[in-house]
Design an enzyme around this catalytic site. Structure first.
Site, PDB file in Angstrom:
ATOM      1  N   HIS A  72      -6.327 -10.121  40.578  1.00 48.65           N
ATOM      2  CA  HIS A  72      -6.482  -9.495  41.888  1.00 48.65           C
ATOM      3  C   HIS A  72      -7.800  -9.917  42.513  1.00 48.65           C
ATOM      4  O   HIS A  72      -8.855  -9.795  41.906  1.00 48.65           O
ATOM      5  CB  HIS A  72      -6.412  -7.967  41.769  1.00 48.65           C
ATOM      6  CG  HIS A  72      -5.005  -7.456  41.721  1.00 48.65           C
ATOM      7  ND1 HIS A  72      -4.641  -6.182  42.104  1.00 48.65           N
ATOM      8  CD2 HIS A  72      -3.862  -8.071  41.358  1.00 48.65           C
ATOM      9  CE1 HIS A  72      -3.336  -6.036  41.974  1.00 48.65           C
ATOM     10  NE2 HIS A  72      -2.831  -7.168  41.514  1.00 48.65           N
ATOM     11  N   TYR A 201      -7.039   2.685  46.894  1.00 45.31           N
ATOM     12  CA  TYR A 201      -7.777   3.924  46.615  1.00 45.31           C
ATOM     13  C   TYR A 201      -7.810   4.700  47.924  1.00 45.31           C
ATOM     14  O   TYR A 201      -8.403   4.236  48.903  1.00 45.31           O
ATOM     15  CB  TYR A 201      -9.210   3.621  46.178  1.00 45.31           C
ATOM     16  CG  TYR A 201      -9.354   2.974  44.815  1.00 45.31           C
ATOM     17  CD1 TYR A 201      -9.116   1.617  44.622  1.00 45.31           C
ATOM     18  CD2 TYR A 201      -9.762   3.721  43.715  1.00 45.31           C
ATOM     19  CE1 TYR A 201      -9.266   1.025  43.366  1.00 45.31           C
ATOM     20  CE2 TYR A 201      -9.920   3.134  42.460  1.00 45.31           C
ATOM     21  CZ  TYR A 201      -9.674   1.795  42.294  1.00 45.31           C
ATOM     22  OH  TYR A 201      -9.831   1.215  41.054  1.00 45.31           O
ATOM     23  N   PRO A 293     -12.387   7.897  35.984  1.00 45.44           N
ATOM     24  CA  PRO A 293     -11.671   6.621  36.099  1.00 45.44           C
ATOM     25  C   PRO A 293     -11.775   5.934  37.462  1.00 45.44           C
ATOM     26  O   PRO A 293     -11.295   4.809  37.619  1.00 45.44           O
ATOM     27  CB  PRO A 293     -10.216   7.010  35.810  1.00 45.44           C
ATOM     28  CG  PRO A 293     -10.141   8.460  36.131  1.00 45.44           C
ATOM     29  CD  PRO A 293     -11.478   9.050  35.838  1.00 45.44           C
ATOM     30  N   LYS A 297     -14.013   1.691  35.051  1.00 46.86           N
ATOM     31  CA  LYS A 297     -15.098   1.159  34.226  1.00 46.86           C
ATOM     32  C   LYS A 297     -15.021   1.514  32.735  1.00 46.86           C
ATOM     33  O   LYS A 297     -15.712   0.896  31.919  1.00 46.86           O
ATOM     34  CB  LYS A 297     -16.461   1.650  34.756  1.00 46.86           C
ATOM     35  CG  LYS A 297     -16.845   1.041  36.089  1.00 46.86           C
ATOM     36  CD  LYS A 297     -17.295  -0.396  35.918  1.00 46.86           C
ATOM     37  CE  LYS A 297     -17.298  -1.175  37.197  1.00 46.86           C
ATOM     38  NZ  LYS A 297     -16.161  -2.098  37.349  1.00 46.86           N
ATOM     39  N   TYR A 385     -17.624  -3.283  41.400  1.00 44.87           N
ATOM     40  CA  TYR A 385     -16.228  -3.194  40.968  1.00 44.87           C
ATOM     41  C   TYR A 385     -15.853  -4.359  40.050  1.00 44.87           C
ATOM     42  O   TYR A 385     -15.169  -4.169  39.041  1.00 44.87           O
ATOM     43  CB  TYR A 385     -15.291  -3.154  42.190  1.00 44.87           C
ATOM     44  CG  TYR A 385     -13.895  -2.715  41.833  1.00 44.87           C
ATOM     45  CD1 TYR A 385     -13.555  -1.367  41.773  1.00 44.87           C
ATOM     46  CD2 TYR A 385     -12.905  -3.657  41.549  1.00 44.87           C
ATOM     47  CE1 TYR A 385     -12.271  -0.957  41.435  1.00 44.87           C
ATOM     48  CE2 TYR A 385     -11.615  -3.255  41.207  1.00 44.87           C
ATOM     49  CZ  TYR A 385     -11.310  -1.906  41.152  1.00 44.87           C
ATOM     50  OH  TYR A 385     -10.037  -1.515  40.802  1.00 44.87           O
TER      51      TYR A 385
END
Ligand code: APR
Ligand code: PHB
Length: 394
Positions: A72, A201, A293, A297, A385
């Site tokens: 991704h 998200y 979550p 990580k 990220y």
């Protein structure tokens, strides 16, 4: 029985450390409380940073991940119905993440360990570390009613948050840092095509939601729920309705629903213990730290701990660099705290906090607006990220 490194726990931390050590010619034995089937039945995270992907390649356990994992290059934030793309690749000079479930990583590591003949004791009960502050630490454990002993040079406590390794350290030698959030994540796994090519998200007045996936035909979706919610009260229909209500209308409209294969509620917690070592015993992964979550990580931090411990042990055995042993905790904690901060921040930005007053809510919305409208803000999100660099052991 005697080995060089005794590992407690056959989760991803213990199995990955064991595989790297085995490849480097360092003997190790894993003691795991559960059965292999039980370990593989746990549905956990699914986003691997480049650092973890590279480490799995170094361990030689990458064939299926490279075949089936999804690379991704970005993800989406959906803020009160508006969709914002975070271009991970463009904002980080080409870095990406791999979507590949932790359960699959664990399965691949288990198979590799079995194939190379390294020894694992499943169903080991009452594991206890002893003499960690001496040059000859050892583990006692029970199997089939018999008490057994495993002598070693070093102990790796890879036994997760509820494990025995951290508990075996005298309380006065540890400092703990903790935050428990007033909500959990209700997650489902379903054989439906993902609603979007990238993870979404979403933050909404009704609460946070996440659209993730395991493959082109399997989805993993979550909604924020109150801490005291019961999974029995959530029919599949109620879950899908709630999820859709929190997503932008175009995504909700094309969501494919279906029966859940798994449904569970996980609490959210931030936790760190310092230091991450006691004499010749080292804490690795969830045994030493937990993150909520939201930043994906948890598993990746376990991998960076494993990388650090492996590098140190390899240099100890190959070059006699015993001076490095005392550096394990400080090297790990620098990276752990940065991931703790990012996970806390993502959680704070995207969830609905029941106790927040109107001022706090406006500040929360404004901080998120600021970050997504600013190129510097998006870059900060992206570089965290994809994962901060591993510190070099020297
Ligand atoms: N004796 C032996 N084994 C034990 C004991 C014990 N007393 N206590 C726990 N274990 C085993 C558990 O059964 C489990 O298989 O240790 C293993 C720990 O595995 P995880 O909890 O998965 O922890 P870890 O390997 O550090 O994995 C990293 O990061 O955020 C998370 O989802 C992520 O679970 C993942 C973790
Ligand atoms: C998941 O796919 O389970 C997942 C993905 C991203 C997260 C958390 C969980 O941040």
């Amino acid at each position: 029985m005697k080995t060089q490194v005794a590992i407690i726990g056959a989760g991803p931390s213990g199995l990955l450390l064991g595989q790297l050590l085995h490849k480097a010619g360092i003997s190790n034995v894993i003691l795991e409380r559960q059965t292999p089937d039980y370990v593989l039945s746990r549905i956990r995270a699914g986003v691997l940073e480049q650092g973890m992907v590279d480490l799995l390649r170094k361990a030689g356990v990458n064939q299926r991940m490279d075949r089936e994992g999804l690379v991704h290059t970005g993800f989406e934030l959906a803020v009160q119905g508006r969709r914002v793309h975070i271009d991970l690749q463009g904002l980080t000079g080409g870095k990406t993440v791999m979507i590949y479930g932790q359960t699959e990583v664990t399965r691949d590591l288990m198979e590799a360990r079995e194939a190379c003949g390294a020894f694992t004791v499943y169903g080991a009960s009452n594991v206890q570390p002893h003499d960690m502050k001496t040059d000859s630490p050892w583990l006692s454990y029970e199997q089939d009613g018999e008490t057994l002993r495993l002598d070693c040079d070093y102990i790796a406590g890879c036994d997760g948050f509820h494990g025995v390794a951290r508990q075996a350290i005298p309380a006065e030698s540890l400092k703990t840092f903790e935050r428990v959030y007033p909500f959990g994540w209700l997650g489902i796994l379903a054989d439906t095509p993902p609603v979007n090519e990238e993870l979404v998200y979403a933050t909404h007045e009704r609460g946070f939601a996440l659209c993730s996936m395991r493959s082109a035909t399997r989805t993993r979706y979550y909604v924020q729920v109150d801490a005291e919610e019961k999974v029995e009260d959530w029919s599949d229909q109620r879950f899908w309705d709630e999820l859709k209500s929190r997503l932008p209308a175009d995504l909700g409209a094309r969501m494919v629903t279906g029966p859940s294969i798994e449904k569970s509620i996980a609490p959210l917690r931030s936790f760190v213990v310092e230091p991450m070592q006691y004499g010749r015993m080292f804490l690795v992964g969830d045994a030493a730290h937990i993150v909520p979550p939201t930043g994906a990580k948890g598993l990746n931090l376990a991998a960076s701990d494993v990388s650090t411990l492996f590098d140190i042990l390899q240099k100890v055995y190959a070059d006699g660099r015993t001076d490095l042993l005392e550096k394990y905790s400080s090297i790990c904690l620098r990276r752990v705290w940065k991931a703790e901060r990012f996970s806390w921040w993502m959680t704070s930005m995207l969830h609905r906090f029941p106790e927040a007053d109107d001022f706090t809510r406006r500040i929360q919305q404004t901080e998120l607006d600021y970050f997504i409208e600013s190129a510097a803000g998006r870059q900060t999100i992206a570089e965290n990220y994809v994962g901060l660099p591993y510190e070099i052991v020297q």
